[in-house]
Motif scaffolding. Structure first.
Motif, PDB file in Angstrom:
ATOM      1  N   ASP A  45       0.694  -1.251  -0.022  1.00  0.00           N
ATOM      2  CA  ASP A  45       0.149  -0.250  -0.021  1.00  0.00           C
ATOM      3  C   ASP A  45       0.804   1.271  -0.047  1.00  0.00           C
ATOM      4  OD1 ASP A  45      -2.334   1.515  -0.071  1.00  0.00           O
ATOM      5  OD2 ASP A  45      -2.263   1.540   2.194  1.00  0.00           O
ATOM      6  N   GLY A  46       0.655   2.229  -0.944  1.00  0.00           N
ATOM      7  CA  GLY A  46       1.490   3.409  -1.159  1.00  0.00           C
ATOM      8  C   GLY A  46       2.699   3.205  -1.834  1.00  0.00           C
ATOM      9  N   ARG A  47       3.078   2.112  -2.196  1.00  0.00           N
ATOM     10  CA  ARG A  47       4.538   2.114  -2.819  1.00  0.00           C
ATOM     11  C   ARG A  47       4.423   1.661  -4.373  1.00  0.00           C
ATOM     12  NH1 ARG A  47       8.223  -1.954   1.086  1.00  0.00           N
ATOM     13  NH2 ARG A  47       8.557  -0.652   2.704  1.00  0.00           N
ATOM     14  N   GLY A  48       3.246   1.977  -4.776  1.00  0.00           N
ATOM     15  CA  GLY A  48       2.753   1.302  -6.092  1.00  0.00           C
ATOM     16  C   GLY A  48       1.479   1.894  -6.774  1.00  0.00           C
ATOM     17  N   LEU A  49       1.367   1.897  -7.897  1.00  0.00           N
ATOM     18  CA  LEU A  49       0.022   2.325  -8.484  1.00  0.00           C
ATOM     19  C   LEU A  49      -0.831   0.977  -8.672  1.00  0.00           C
ATOM     20  CD1 LEU A  49       1.127   5.084 -10.825  1.00  0.00           C
ATOM     21  CD2 LEU A  49       0.472   5.335  -8.575  1.00  0.00           C
ATOM     22  N   VAL A  50      -1.720   0.841  -8.270  1.00  0.00           N
ATOM     23  CA  VAL A  50      -2.762  -0.331  -8.380  1.00  0.00           C
ATOM     24  C   VAL A  50      -4.032  -0.060  -8.997  1.00  0.00           C
ATOM     25  CG1 VAL A  50      -4.089  -2.076  -7.291  1.00  0.00           C
ATOM     26  CG2 VAL A  50      -1.794  -1.253  -6.367  1.00  0.00           C
ATOM     27  N   VAL A  51      -4.612  -0.633  -9.961  1.00  0.00           N
ATOM     28  CA  VAL A  51      -5.679  -0.159 -11.011  1.00  0.00           C
ATOM     29  C   VAL A  51      -6.564  -1.383 -10.690  1.00  0.00           C
ATOM     30  CG1 VAL A  51      -4.434   1.441 -12.238  1.00  0.00           C
ATOM     31  CG2 VAL A  51      -4.675  -0.977 -12.927  1.00  0.00           C
ATOM     32  N   PRO A  52      -7.785  -1.277 -10.744  1.00  0.00           N
ATOM     33  CA  PRO A  52      -8.726  -2.506 -10.865  1.00  0.00           C
ATOM     34  C   PRO A  52      -8.507  -3.358 -12.015  1.00  0.00           C
ATOM     35  CG  PRO A  52      -9.823  -0.461 -10.408  1.00  0.00           C
ATOM     36  CD  PRO A  52      -8.679   0.084 -10.747  1.00  0.00           C
ATOM     37  N   LEU A 112       2.739   8.113 -14.473  1.00  0.00           N
ATOM     38  CA  LEU A 112       4.245   7.708 -14.588  1.00  0.00           C
ATOM     39  C   LEU A 112       4.962   8.358 -15.749  1.00  0.00           C
ATOM     40  CD1 LEU A 112       3.595   3.663 -13.764  1.00  0.00           C
ATOM     41  CD2 LEU A 112       4.885   5.456 -12.280  1.00  0.00           C
ATOM     42  N   CYS A 113       4.385   8.506 -16.985  1.00  0.00           N
ATOM     43  CA  CYS A 113       5.022   8.933 -18.083  1.00  0.00           C
ATOM     44  C   CYS A 113       5.341  10.697 -17.780  1.00  0.00           C
ATOM     45  CB  CYS A 113       4.153   9.180 -19.154  1.00  0.00           C
ATOM     46  SG  CYS A 113       3.991   7.237 -19.840  1.00  0.00           S
ATOM     47  N   ASP A 114       4.382  11.256 -17.013  1.00  0.00           N
ATOM     48  CA  ASP A 114       4.614  12.614 -16.632  1.00  0.00           C
ATOM     49  C   ASP A 114       5.411  13.182 -15.382  1.00  0.00           C
ATOM     50  OD1 ASP A 114       3.078  12.909 -18.752  1.00  0.00           O
ATOM     51  OD2 ASP A 114       1.119  13.180 -17.701  1.00  0.00           O
ATOM     52  N   ASP A 115       5.442  12.166 -14.449  1.00  0.00           N
ATOM     53  CA  ASP A 115       6.036  12.420 -13.064  1.00  0.00           C
ATOM     54  C   ASP A 115       7.582  11.635 -12.947  1.00  0.00           C
ATOM     55  OD1 ASP A 115       6.732  12.980 -10.587  1.00  0.00           O
ATOM     56  OD2 ASP A 115       4.773  12.944  -9.882  1.00  0.00           O
ATOM     57  N   ASP A 116       8.628  12.327 -13.080  1.00  0.00           N
ATOM     58  CA  ASP A 116       9.810  11.902 -12.848  1.00  0.00           C
ATOM     59  C   ASP A 116      10.008  11.440 -11.747  1.00  0.00           C
ATOM     60  OD1 ASP A 116      10.283  12.157 -15.762  1.00  0.00           O
ATOM     61  OD2 ASP A 116      11.682  13.836 -15.204  1.00  0.00           O
ATOM     62  N   SER A 117       9.786  12.202 -10.737  1.00  0.00           N
ATOM     63  CA  SER A 117       9.971  12.014  -9.216  1.00  0.00           C
ATOM     64  C   SER A 117       9.185  10.617  -8.642  1.00  0.00           C
ATOM     65  CB  SER A 117       9.878  13.166  -8.383  1.00  0.00           C
ATOM     66  OG  SER A 117       8.455  13.498  -8.259  1.00  0.00           O
ATOM     67  N   LEU A 118       7.811  10.533  -9.210  1.00  0.00           N
ATOM     68  CA  LEU A 118       6.970   9.520  -9.002  1.00  0.00           C
ATOM     69  C   LEU A 118       7.690   8.323  -9.609  1.00  0.00           C
ATOM     70  CD1 LEU A 118       4.484   8.311  -7.903  1.00  0.00           C
ATOM     71  CD2 LEU A 118       3.238   8.849 -10.007  1.00  0.00           C
ATOM     72  N   ARG A 119       8.062   8.280 -10.612  1.00  0.00           N
ATOM     73  CA  ARG A 119       8.758   6.881 -11.205  1.00  0.00           C
ATOM     74  C   ARG A 119       9.894   6.565 -10.396  1.00  0.00           C
ATOM     75  NH1 ARG A 119       8.433   9.498 -16.003  1.00  0.00           N
ATOM     76  NH2 ARG A 119      10.776   9.843 -16.125  1.00  0.00           N
ATOM     77  N   ALA A 120      10.833   7.667  -9.837  1.00  0.00           N
ATOM     78  CA  ALA A 120      12.130   7.294  -9.113  1.00  0.00           C
ATOM     79  C   ALA A 120      11.682   6.864  -7.773  1.00  0.00           C
ATOM     80  CB  ALA A 120      12.579   8.367  -9.157  1.00  0.00           C
ATOM     81  N   ARG A 121      10.669   7.406  -7.257  1.00  0.00           N
ATOM     82  CA  ARG A 121      10.399   6.849  -5.679  1.00  0.00           C
ATOM     83  C   ARG A 121       9.862   5.470  -6.044  1.00  0.00           C
ATOM     84  NH1 ARG A 121       7.589  11.638  -5.453  1.00  0.00           N
ATOM     85  NH2 ARG A 121       5.626  10.770  -5.406  1.00  0.00           N
ATOM     86  N   ALA A 177      10.306  -0.132  -4.917  1.00  0.00           N
ATOM     87  CA  ALA A 177      10.331  -1.595  -5.345  1.00  0.00           C
ATOM     88  C   ALA A 177      11.479  -2.476  -5.390  1.00  0.00           C
ATOM     89  CB  ALA A 177       9.691  -1.603  -6.740  1.00  0.00           C
ATOM     90  N   ARG A 178      12.622  -1.750  -5.556  1.00  0.00           N
ATOM     91  CA  ARG A 178      13.736  -2.398  -5.319  1.00  0.00           C
ATOM     92  C   ARG A 178      14.294  -2.740  -3.848  1.00  0.00           C
ATOM     93  NH1 ARG A 178      18.763  -3.120  -4.362  1.00  0.00           N
ATOM     94  NH2 ARG A 178      20.359  -3.630  -5.900  1.00  0.00           N
ATOM     95  N   ALA A 179      13.879  -1.711  -3.077  1.00  0.00           N
ATOM     96  CA  ALA A 179      14.123  -2.037  -1.505  1.00  0.00           C
ATOM     97  C   ALA A 179      13.091  -3.152  -0.901  1.00  0.00           C
ATOM     98  CB  ALA A 179      13.947  -0.769  -0.953  1.00  0.00           C
ATOM     99  N   PHE A 223      13.076 -10.840  -0.776  1.00  0.00           N
ATOM    100  CA  PHE A 223      13.359 -11.830  -1.558  1.00  0.00           C
ATOM    101  C   PHE A 223      15.026 -11.824  -1.848  1.00  0.00           C
ATOM    102  CE2 PHE A 223       9.244 -10.235  -3.143  1.00  0.00           C
ATOM    103  CZ  PHE A 223       8.716 -11.645  -2.830  1.00  0.00           C
ATOM    104  N   GLY A 224      15.416 -11.175  -1.038  1.00  0.00           N
ATOM    105  CA  GLY A 224      16.949 -10.919  -1.210  1.00  0.00           C
ATOM    106  C   GLY A 224      17.602 -12.322  -0.343  1.00  0.00           C
ATOM    107  N   LEU A 225      18.989 -12.537  -0.722  1.00  0.00           N
ATOM    108  CA  LEU A 225      19.666 -13.514  -0.197  1.00  0.00           C
ATOM    109  C   LEU A 225      19.645 -13.565   1.296  1.00  0.00           C
ATOM    110  CD1 LEU A 225      21.651 -16.127  -0.574  1.00  0.00           C
ATOM    111  CD2 LEU A 225      23.297 -14.501  -0.625  1.00  0.00           C
TER     112      LEU A 225
END
Length: 80
Positions: free
Chosen positions: A9-16, A30-39, A44-46, A52-54
Protein backbone atom coordinates in the motif's frame (compact mmCIF):
# COMPACT_ATOMS: atom_id res chain seq x y z
CA UNK A 1 -1.99 -13.42 -7.67
CA UNK A 2 1.27 -12.17 -6.24
CA UNK A 3 0.42 -8.47 -6.48
CA UNK A 4 -0.17 -7.98 -2.72
CA UNK A 5 3.35 -9.34 -2.13
CA UNK A 6 4.91 -7.11 -4.75
CA UNK A 7 3.00 -3.85 -4.36
CA UNK A 8 2.54 -2.69 -0.79
CA UNK A 9 0.00 0.00 0.00
CA UNK A 10 1.39 3.38 -1.00
CA UNK A 11 4.44 1.92 -2.77
CA UNK A 12 2.90 1.47 -6.18
CA UNK A 13 0.04 2.25 -8.47
CA UNK A 14 -2.72 -0.35 -8.42
CA UNK A 15 -5.68 -0.25 -10.77
CA UNK A 16 -8.81 -2.39 -10.84
CA UNK A 17 -8.89 -5.43 -13.12
CA UNK A 18 -10.07 -4.78 -16.65
CA UNK A 19 -10.23 -1.02 -16.12
CA UNK A 20 -8.44 0.32 -19.18
CA UNK A 21 -9.18 3.93 -18.28
CA UNK A 22 -7.59 3.57 -14.83
CA UNK A 23 -4.60 1.75 -16.35
CA UNK A 24 -4.12 4.49 -18.93
CA UNK A 25 -4.33 7.10 -16.19
CA UNK A 26 -1.69 5.31 -14.09
CA UNK A 27 0.62 4.97 -17.09
CA UNK A 28 0.09 8.65 -17.88
CA UNK A 29 1.01 9.62 -14.31
CA UNK A 30 4.21 7.63 -14.57
CA UNK A 31 5.08 9.16 -17.93
CA UNK A 32 4.52 12.68 -16.64
CA UNK A 33 6.13 12.46 -13.18
CA UNK A 34 9.86 11.71 -13.04
CA UNK A 35 10.01 11.87 -9.25
CA UNK A 36 7.06 9.48 -8.85
CA UNK A 37 8.77 6.98 -11.18
CA UNK A 38 12.02 7.30 -9.22
CA UNK A 39 10.30 6.92 -5.81
CA UNK A 40 8.26 3.92 -6.89
CA UNK A 41 11.29 2.29 -8.52
CA UNK A 42 13.45 2.76 -5.42
CA UNK A 43 10.68 1.50 -3.13
CA UNK A 44 10.10 -1.56 -5.33
CA UNK A 45 13.79 -2.44 -5.36
CA UNK A 46 14.09 -2.02 -1.58
CA UNK A 47 11.03 -4.21 -1.01
CA UNK A 48 12.30 -6.90 -3.37
CA UNK A 49 15.68 -7.00 -1.64
CA UNK A 50 14.01 -7.03 1.79
CA UNK A 51 11.54 -9.79 0.94
CA UNK A 52 13.38 -11.86 -1.62
CA UNK A 53 17.10 -11.06 -1.20
CA UNK A 54 19.71 -13.61 -0.18
CA UNK A 55 19.91 -12.36 3.42
CA UNK A 56 16.17 -12.77 3.85
CA UNK A 57 16.28 -16.32 2.50
CA UNK A 58 19.19 -17.28 4.75
CA UNK A 59 17.32 -15.97 7.80
CA UNK A 60 14.22 -17.96 6.84
CA UNK A 61 16.24 -21.14 6.29
CA UNK A 62 17.97 -20.75 9.68
CA UNK A 63 14.57 -20.20 11.30
CA UNK A 64 13.20 -23.37 9.68
CA UNK A 65 16.18 -25.44 10.83
CA UNK A 66 15.95 -23.95 14.32
CA UNK A 67 12.28 -24.93 14.48
CA UNK A 68 13.16 -28.50 13.47
CA UNK A 69 16.19 -28.83 15.75
CA UNK A 70 15.91 -26.26 18.56
CA UNK A 71 19.29 -27.26 20.05
CA UNK A 72 20.99 -26.00 16.87
CA UNK A 73 19.36 -22.55 16.97
CA UNK A 74 22.18 -20.76 18.89
CA UNK A 75 24.84 -22.33 16.66
CA UNK A 76 22.96 -21.37 13.47
CA UNK A 77 22.76 -17.73 14.58
CA UNK A 78 26.50 -17.61 15.33
CA UNK A 79 27.30 -19.03 11.87
CA UNK A 80 25.32 -16.26 10.21
Amino acid sequence: GAMPELVADGRGLVVPKRDEVALAGAIGRLCDDDSLRARLGQAARARAVERFGLGSWVERIFAEYAALVPALAPRARRAA
